[in-house]
Design a protein around this motif. Structure first.
Motif, PDB file in Angstrom:
ATOM      1  N   ASP A 121     -27.618   8.643  56.209  1.00 27.73           N
ATOM      2  CA  ASP A 121     -26.184   8.401  56.049  1.00 27.73           C
ATOM      3  C   ASP A 121     -25.907   6.991  55.526  1.00 27.73           C
ATOM      4  O   ASP A 121     -24.901   6.761  54.857  1.00 27.73           O
ATOM      5  CB  ASP A 121     -25.433   8.654  57.366  1.00 27.73           C
ATOM      6  CG  ASP A 121     -26.024   7.884  58.534  1.00 27.73           C
ATOM      7  OD1 ASP A 121     -26.971   7.093  58.340  1.00 27.73           O
ATOM      8  OD2 ASP A 121     -25.535   8.075  59.663  1.00 27.73           O
ATOM      9  N   LEU A 122     -26.813   6.054  55.795  1.00 31.95           N
ATOM     10  CA  LEU A 122     -26.655   4.695  55.273  1.00 31.95           C
ATOM     11  C   LEU A 122     -26.610   4.714  53.743  1.00 31.95           C
ATOM     12  O   LEU A 122     -25.831   3.979  53.121  1.00 31.95           O
ATOM     13  CB  LEU A 122     -27.807   3.808  55.754  1.00 31.95           C
ATOM     14  CG  LEU A 122     -27.836   2.374  55.221  1.00 31.95           C
ATOM     15  CD1 LEU A 122     -26.597   1.608  55.650  1.00 31.95           C
ATOM     16  CD2 LEU A 122     -29.102   1.663  55.691  1.00 31.95           C
ATOM     17  N   ALA A 123     -27.456   5.544  53.119  1.00 31.26           N
ATOM     18  CA  ALA A 123     -27.482   5.617  51.654  1.00 31.26           C
ATOM     19  C   ALA A 123     -26.144   6.114  51.115  1.00 31.26           C
ATOM     20  O   ALA A 123     -25.694   5.679  50.045  1.00 31.26           O
ATOM     21  CB  ALA A 123     -28.616   6.528  51.188  1.00 31.26           C
ATOM     22  N   ALA A 124     -25.508   7.034  51.838  1.00 30.06           N
ATOM     23  CA  ALA A 124     -24.209   7.542  51.407  1.00 30.06           C
ATOM     24  C   ALA A 124     -23.137   6.461  51.464  1.00 30.06           C
ATOM     25  O   ALA A 124     -22.126   6.546  50.753  1.00 30.06           O
ATOM     26  CB  ALA A 124     -23.799   8.731  52.272  1.00 30.06           C
ATOM     27  N   GLU A 125     -23.343   5.434  52.288  1.00 31.01           N
ATOM     28  CA  GLU A 125     -22.417   4.294  52.332  1.00 31.01           C
ATOM     29  C   GLU A 125     -22.757   3.286  51.228  1.00 31.01           C
ATOM     30  O   GLU A 125     -21.873   2.784  50.538  1.00 31.01           O
ATOM     31  CB  GLU A 125     -22.515   3.602  53.700  1.00 31.01           C
ATOM     32  CG  GLU A 125     -22.164   4.492  54.882  1.00 31.01           C
ATOM     33  CD  GLU A 125     -22.510   3.837  56.208  1.00 31.01           C
ATOM     34  OE1 GLU A 125     -22.806   2.612  56.203  1.00 31.01           O
ATOM     35  OE2 GLU A 125     -22.505   4.532  57.242  1.00 31.01           O
ATOM     36  N   VAL A 126     -24.061   3.045  51.048  1.00 30.26           N
ATOM     37  CA  VAL A 126     -24.494   2.009  50.109  1.00 30.26           C
ATOM     38  C   VAL A 126     -24.227   2.416  48.664  1.00 30.26           C
ATOM     39  O   VAL A 126     -23.958   1.558  47.814  1.00 30.26           O
ATOM     40  CB  VAL A 126     -25.996   1.696  50.328  1.00 30.26           C
ATOM     41  CG1 VAL A 126     -26.546   0.787  49.234  1.00 30.26           C
ATOM     42  CG2 VAL A 126     -26.198   1.055  51.700  1.00 30.26           C
ATOM     43  N   ILE A 127     -24.260   3.717  48.354  1.00 28.25           N
ATOM     44  CA  ILE A 127     -24.088   4.152  46.961  1.00 28.25           C
ATOM     45  C   ILE A 127     -22.771   3.657  46.382  1.00 28.25           C
ATOM     46  O   ILE A 127     -22.657   3.408  45.179  1.00 28.25           O
ATOM     47  CB  ILE A 127     -24.187   5.703  46.858  1.00 28.25           C
ATOM     48  CG1 ILE A 127     -24.268   6.162  45.400  1.00 28.25           C
ATOM     49  CG2 ILE A 127     -23.029   6.372  47.560  1.00 28.25           C
ATOM     50  CD1 ILE A 127     -25.537   5.816  44.714  1.00 28.25           C
ATOM     51  N   TYR A 128     -21.765   3.480  47.230  1.00 28.25           N
ATOM     52  CA  TYR A 128     -20.462   3.018  46.739  1.00 28.25           C
ATOM     53  C   TYR A 128     -20.403   1.492  46.575  1.00 28.25           C
ATOM     54  O   TYR A 128     -19.410   0.968  46.080  1.00 28.25           O
ATOM     55  CB  TYR A 128     -19.350   3.487  47.680  1.00 28.25           C
ATOM     56  CG  TYR A 128     -19.174   4.985  47.661  1.00 28.25           C
ATOM     57  CD1 TYR A 128     -18.530   5.612  46.592  1.00 28.25           C
ATOM     58  CD2 TYR A 128     -19.685   5.783  48.676  1.00 28.25           C
ATOM     59  CE1 TYR A 128     -18.387   6.989  46.548  1.00 28.25           C
ATOM     60  CE2 TYR A 128     -19.542   7.171  48.649  1.00 28.25           C
ATOM     61  CZ  TYR A 128     -18.900   7.759  47.579  1.00 28.25           C
ATOM     62  OH  TYR A 128     -18.766   9.126  47.524  1.00 28.25           O
ATOM     63  N   LYS A 129     -21.482   0.816  46.972  1.00 27.37           N
ATOM     64  CA  LYS A 129     -21.520  -0.640  46.808  1.00 27.37           C
ATOM     65  C   LYS A 129     -22.125  -1.055  45.476  1.00 27.37           C
ATOM     66  O   LYS A 129     -21.978  -2.200  45.060  1.00 27.37           O
ATOM     67  CB  LYS A 129     -22.320  -1.265  47.962  1.00 27.37           C
ATOM     68  CG  LYS A 129     -21.676  -1.076  49.327  1.00 27.37           C
ATOM     69  CD  LYS A 129     -22.602  -1.496  50.452  1.00 27.37           C
ATOM     70  CE  LYS A 129     -22.911  -2.975  50.431  1.00 27.37           C
ATOM     71  NZ  LYS A 129     -23.746  -3.380  51.590  1.00 27.37           N
ATOM     72  N   ILE A 130     -22.854  -0.145  44.816  1.00 24.68           N
ATOM     73  CA  ILE A 130     -23.467  -0.525  43.545  1.00 24.68           C
ATOM     74  C   ILE A 130     -22.470  -0.263  42.418  1.00 24.68           C
ATOM     75  O   ILE A 130     -21.711   0.697  42.448  1.00 24.68           O
ATOM     76  CB  ILE A 130     -24.799   0.212  43.293  1.00 24.68           C
ATOM     77  CG1 ILE A 130     -24.576   1.711  43.104  1.00 24.68           C
ATOM     78  CG2 ILE A 130     -25.779  -0.044  44.428  1.00 24.68           C
ATOM     79  CD1 ILE A 130     -25.835   2.460  42.687  1.00 24.68           C
TER      80      ILE A 130
END
Length: 854
Positions: A458-467
């Motif tokens: 689930d962390l990746a689903a949050e981080v994807i919007y930071k790039i």
């Protein structure tokens, strides 16, 4: 040996000799079928002299189309009169017993014509078998009567039959992961296998009454080139299947690693371009299987269009030589791409924007014209813009790249990518060819945004919007394994290839540098998280210095998760996700400047502990006491859902010994937790107990509680990568652990476990080394060797026998290879001296060697 059995053996010997001489697969199968015809006819006349005058003996299915491998089933229909004399039935039984006695695998049915037709109307498998029937013996009266009725049946039911076959193809492909590029493919039932060829002919036979291969081109179903690919691929697969049966001595269709090695040798493949002969053979296999899968896909689309005429009856011109027919993008005429070569990229973007697929006609023409993509095409500014637009699109990036790969466009536009198309890696870790894994990795990355499948992390689903530029992540994924199979380090070689491509695409310096760096370091985060002491500030500092800034950390996390998840089914697990999360968050804190026991780090620890407590309905006083016993290293290591189980175990132990297990089916993992009095070699003793319990240990941790007891936690799975959830097996393991602790008599040498040696194990070298970068506070030793039962028990026993304490162990398996990292301290609680470490390395290398197989 009876005469029929001897004749069958002689037939196998003849086929074997012809195979060795390089005979074509179709010829081998015809030889086998003709030989079986002679044996069957003689037995039929010998054992059924009366029956042969009134019964038609009919071959159906694979035998009916004269396509037999040495150990294929022989399928018959015995068409009998409406009334059958008992003597005839006895003769039929005698005939069948004679076949069974000679070792033949026989499928048969004894029915009248009327009964056969009734059965066919209610059983689509029987209807399919009837399409490939031929008379072996008899007057032919019943056979021809049935054949006339079958013509009428298929004239009425052809649409329904094709729908059923179409659905069967789809379901069969799904069972094999919807790919022709599995590393241990099923040569018959898998996608791109022989069943796909048969399905093409079945549907064409029912719809068009096509009775031979040439009819496919005469009716415009396939182009001459596609038919050539189909027949060449079928012949190759038939030859492989014949070899499989001869080498295994039975009717197997799965091309296992052992049989890949055997076929490589007996088919005369040699090493080439620095690659072993088996990879050369498998590249040939995947080339043919890929062609079969593509032709089968075209035919499936063709029949979809025929079955749903209303959807495709109208045609709309959408400009630039493209049309919209139903929900598929087509072409106005066959010279569309010759008029403007850039349309070979543009058509994919148009379909992508409309969330549509390409028509079978468009796909066929793209494959015909793909060679129009040359150096001038690649240098064209519009081509660059079309390609980057595909990567920047909000939807269907994965599907579009997959279609581009299937049509050859991706390999023409990125020539470096052509090298890995159909390239297999001879190991059990990678389930797919390199190109299939690469495209799947892009799909995994896209899923962080869309969430169409269960989230890996689930962390990746949050981080994807930071790039800010996801297309750079997809570019890095396209290149991360592109140098596999080349001499040298594939990460560094791939980084150079990525840099050149970015320059060709005229990306700015920052973007090019990011993609190059991601490719070069694409393994670093996984290796650091799984093999280093993440509670050591020095480890975090070195990793953070390598990464450089928070932005690159975000990209690297996403690439790492996508890469691991795309390796194969069940490779991703929650343990790997937990470690990646821990490394990511610790590095984030470092970049914020609060990496040394800062206020925010303490606050995060409190939040984690409270989240774990909230999952339990236990007395707060008891929970306070349990938490006070747990060392910080343990509290920071486990996520709340696992930490809660450890807290509950410690509360329930009441200061004594306690064993418990917790099944997490959602994350495919089971925890086996032991809290007991500290004793020498405890981890080794527990590992020995579990090594005989048919479990796969994926990680192990050892902690010392503040009351002096030991807490050991094992993360285990079943052999198929799922949670180990068999209640009786778990109870048995828990009971064995309790018994061994009750009867503990000091460190004991682990039991010897008999095992079957897999061929891939012999190709795994033993490597034991010190990992100074993995921990500055403990001695970290990595052992890489062939994975086999009892390995962990032997390694931990060797370490404990030398008097060293194991603080933690990271147990990783990569198919047939195990990579175990142990974090040790000496008797004084300090890292090992150089002399101690060197002596231990020698002993561990001896312990890691593959024992003799059973």
């Amino acid at each position: 040996m009876s005469q029929p059995k001897a004749r069958l053996q002689a037939l196998h010997d003849t086929i074997r000799e012809s195979f060795r001489q390089g005979q074509d697969g179709s010829v081998l199968c015809r030889m086998m079928s003709d030989g079986v015809d002679e044996i069957v006819a003689d037995l039929w006349r010998q054992h059924a002299p009366t029956a042969s005058t009134c019964v038609d003996l009919v071959a159906v299915g694979g035998y009916g189309r004269a396509e037999l491998a040495p150990f294929s089933d022989w399928d018959f229909w015995l068409l009998v009169p409406e009334r059958v004399d008992e003597h005839v039935n006895e003769e039929i039984q005698a005939f069948l017993y004679a076949l069974w006695d000679m070792g033949a695998k026989v499928g048969y049915a004894v029915r009248s014509v009327k009964e056969s037709l009734e059965h066919i109307q209610n059983d689509w498998d029987a209807a399919t078998a009837s399409l490939e029937s031929r008379l072996l013996d008899g007057t032919g009266e019943h056979y021809h009567a049935m054949d006339e009725q079958l013509e009428s049946f298929f004239r009425r039911q052809y649409k329904k039959f094709v729908r059923v076959k179409r659905a069967e193809v789809e379901q069969r492909h799904l069972r094999s992961g919807d790919t022709a590029f599995l590393m241990e493919p099923d040569i018959k039932e898998g996608k791109g296998g022989l069943r796909d060829v048969q399905s093409i002919f079945w549907m064409a036979r029912a719809w068009y009454d096509i009775r031979d291969a040439e009819g496919l081109t005469e009716h415009g179903v396939l182009s001459p080139r596609e038919l050539e690919h189909l027949l060449t691929a079928r012949d190759f697969l038939l030859r492989c299947r014949t070899g499989l049966h001869l080498e295994s001595g039975r009717g197997v269709d799965r091309l296992s690693f052992e049989l890949q090695m055997a076929l490589t040798e007996c088919m005369g493949y040699q090493p080439a371009e620095g690659r072993p002969a088996v990879e050369v053979f498998m590249k040939d296999y995947f080339r043919h299987a890929g062609r079969l899968a593509r032709v089968s896909g075209l035919l499936t689309m063709h029949f979809d269009e025929l079955l749903n005429p209303r959807l495709f009856s109208w045609k709309k011109d959408i400009g630039d030589g493209f049309t919209l027919q139903g929900d598929r993008v087509g072409i106005a005429h066959e010279r569309v791409f010759q008029e403007d070569r850039l349309r070979l990229l543009r058509i994919f973007h148009i379909a992508q924007e409309g969330r549509r697929r390409l028509s079978s006609t468009a796909l066929r023409q793209i494959r015909e014209d793909v060679l129009l993509i040359d150096d001038d095409f690649r240098r064209h500014p519009d081509a660059r813009e079309h390609f980057m637009a595909i990567l920047r699109a909000k939807r269907n990036v994965h599907w579009t790249l997959k279609e581009m790969n299937d049509t050859g466009v991706l390999g023409r536009y990125i020539p470096e990518f052509r090298h890995v198309v159909g390239l297999g890696q001879f190991n059990r870790y990678h389930a797919y060819t390199v190109d299939e894994h690469t495209i799947r990795a892009v799909g995994e990355a896209r899923n962080f945004i869309h969430g169409e499948r269960p989230q890996r992390l689930d962390l990746a689903a949050e981080v994807i919007y930071k790039i800010h530029r996801p297309e750079l992540l997809y570019l890095a994924l396209l290149f991360h394994d592109i140098a596999k199979g080349m001499p040298g380090d594939h990460s560094h070689n791939g980084a150079m290839l990525a840099r050149r491509f970015c320059q060709r695409m005229e990306l700015n310096v920052d973007a090019s540098a990011l993609v190059e760096w991601l490719v070069r370091e694409h393994l670093t985060m996984a290796v650091t998280s799984q093999r280093c002491d993440l509670s050591d500030p020095e480890v975090i500092r070195k990793f953070a210095d390598l990464v450089g800034d928070a932005g690159r950390l975000d990209y690297l996390l996403l690439l790492t998760v996508a890469d691991i998840a795309a390796v194969g089914p069940n490779v991703w697990n929650d343990w790997k996700g937990t470690l990646l999360r821990e490394l990511y968050q610790a590095t984030q804190r470092y970049f914020r400047g609060d990496h040394i026991r800062s206020k925010s780090a303490e606050e995060m620890l409190k939040i984690r502990v409270q989240a774990a407590r909230d999952k339990l309905s236990l007395d707060e006083t008891l929970l306070d006491k349990a938490v006070s016993l747990i060392p910080r290293r343990c509290l920071t290591h486990f996520p709340p859902h696992q930490l809660a189980q450890i807290m509950e175990l410690i509360v329930a132990s009441q200061g004594r010994r306690r064993v418990a297990s917790w099944v997490d089916s959602k994350r495919c993992e089971t925890l086996i937790m032991v809290v007991t009095d500290e004793r020498p070699g405890l981890l080794a003793t527990l590992a020995d107990v579990m090594s005989s319990g048919h479990v796969s240990i994926i990680a192990a941790q050892a902690f010392e509680l503040y009351d002096g007891r030991a807490l050991d936690v094992f993360h285990v799975q079943s052999a198929d990568g799922q949670a180990f959830d068999e209640a009786t097996d778990l109870q048995r393991i828990e009971k064995r652990i309790c018994n061994i602790l009750d009867e503990y008599q000091g460190l004991q040498e682990p039991r010897s476990i008999r095992h079957r040696k897999h061929i891939l194990m012999e190709h795994v070298p033993v490597r034991v080394r010190h990992l100074p970068e993995a921990s500055s506070r403990q001695t970290a030793i990595e052992v890489s060797t062939a994975d086999h039962p009892g390995l962990l028990a032997r390694l931990t026993y060797t370490i404990s026998r030398e008097g060293y304490n194991i603080r933690n162990a990271a147990i990783s398996t990569f198919g047939e290879r195990a990579v175990d990292v142990f974090f040790l301290v000496g008797k004084d609680g300090q890292p090992l001296t150089t002399e101690e470490m060197q002596q231990l390395l020698v002993r561990l290398e001896q312990a890691a060697r593959l024992p003799e197989a059973a």
